[in-house]
Design an enzyme around this catalytic site. Structure first.
Site, PDB file in Angstrom:
ATOM      1  N   ILE A  34       0.865  -1.612  -0.101  1.00  0.00           N
ATOM      2  CA  ILE A  34       0.277   0.155   0.226  1.00  0.00           C
ATOM      3  C   ILE A  34       0.741   1.245  -0.026  1.00  0.00           C
ATOM      4  CG2 ILE A  34      -0.057   0.290   2.214  1.00  0.00           C
ATOM      5  CD1 ILE A  34      -3.306   0.140   1.426  1.00  0.00           C
ATOM      6  N   HIS A 102       6.676 -12.352   5.629  1.00  0.00           N
ATOM      7  CA  HIS A 102       6.476 -11.541   4.378  1.00  0.00           C
ATOM      8  C   HIS A 102       6.904 -10.962   3.078  1.00  0.00           C
ATOM      9  CE1 HIS A 102       6.227  -8.376   6.559  1.00  0.00           C
ATOM     10  NE2 HIS A 102       6.890  -7.192   5.845  1.00  0.00           N
ATOM     11  N   PHE A 103       7.538 -11.825   2.029  1.00  0.00           N
ATOM     12  CA  PHE A 103       8.348 -11.252   0.861  1.00  0.00           C
ATOM     13  C   PHE A 103       8.260 -10.037   0.087  1.00  0.00           C
ATOM     14  CE2 PHE A 103       9.440 -15.702   1.991  1.00  0.00           C
ATOM     15  CZ  PHE A 103      11.231 -15.545   1.434  1.00  0.00           C
TER      16      PHE A 103
END
Ligand code: AMP
Length: 138
Positions: A34, A102-103
């Protein structure tokens, strides 16, 4: 620290919070960051809960890196960047701010710095267009 199921990515996985989806399968989800550090900045997460690389079962981690490779390939076709950075942060001192593994997949351009983390929120219409552009190559 115990995994907190109210973290924002867990909420995205439960569809409580919207995202600009790029790809999903039984084990993983990919969506636009985002606050992108470059156009096309995408996140890949496992459906299995786990704060970081130390917590996630091996199979879930393997599925996440498989999806990362797949989505990075689509980003390469969609944005044609000369380089792609894959980043994965473990713990607040390393810069981790969301505690669900997360990547980051971030397109990189020669001589061009990427934007600051947690910088500006992107225009949702632009994120939607970028997600569609990447999906078209999957
Ligand atoms: P990290 O600092 O490695 O934990 O990265 C967390 C990333 O999640 C940052 O790049 C944020 O911009 C991104 N982020 C936070 N909230 C959301 C959200 N609701 N949707 C998509 N990306 C988000």
């Amino acid at each position: 620290m115990a995994y907190d199921p109210s973290n924002i990515f867990a909420r995205i996985l439960r569809s409580e919070v919207p995202c600009h989806k790029v790809y999903e399968d039984d084990n993983t989800l990919a969506f636009m960051d985002i606050m992108p550090q470059a156009d096309g900045h995408t996140l890949v997460i496992p459906r299995t809960p786990g704060e970081n690389i130390h917590d996630l079962p091996e199979e879930a981690l393997a599925a996440t890196i498989r999806t990362t490779q797949k989505v990075a390939g689509a980003i390469r076709l969609a944005f044609d960047p000369p380089g792609i950075m894959i980043a994965q942060l473990n713990g607040a001192p390393a810069g981790q701010s969301v505690f669900h593994l997360h990547f980051h997949i971030v397109p990189r351009y020669a001589g061009k710095d990427f934007r600051m983390a947690a910088g500006e929120m992107a225009d949702p219409a632009v994120l939607a267009e970028h997600a569609a552009r990447i999906r078209a190559h999957l």
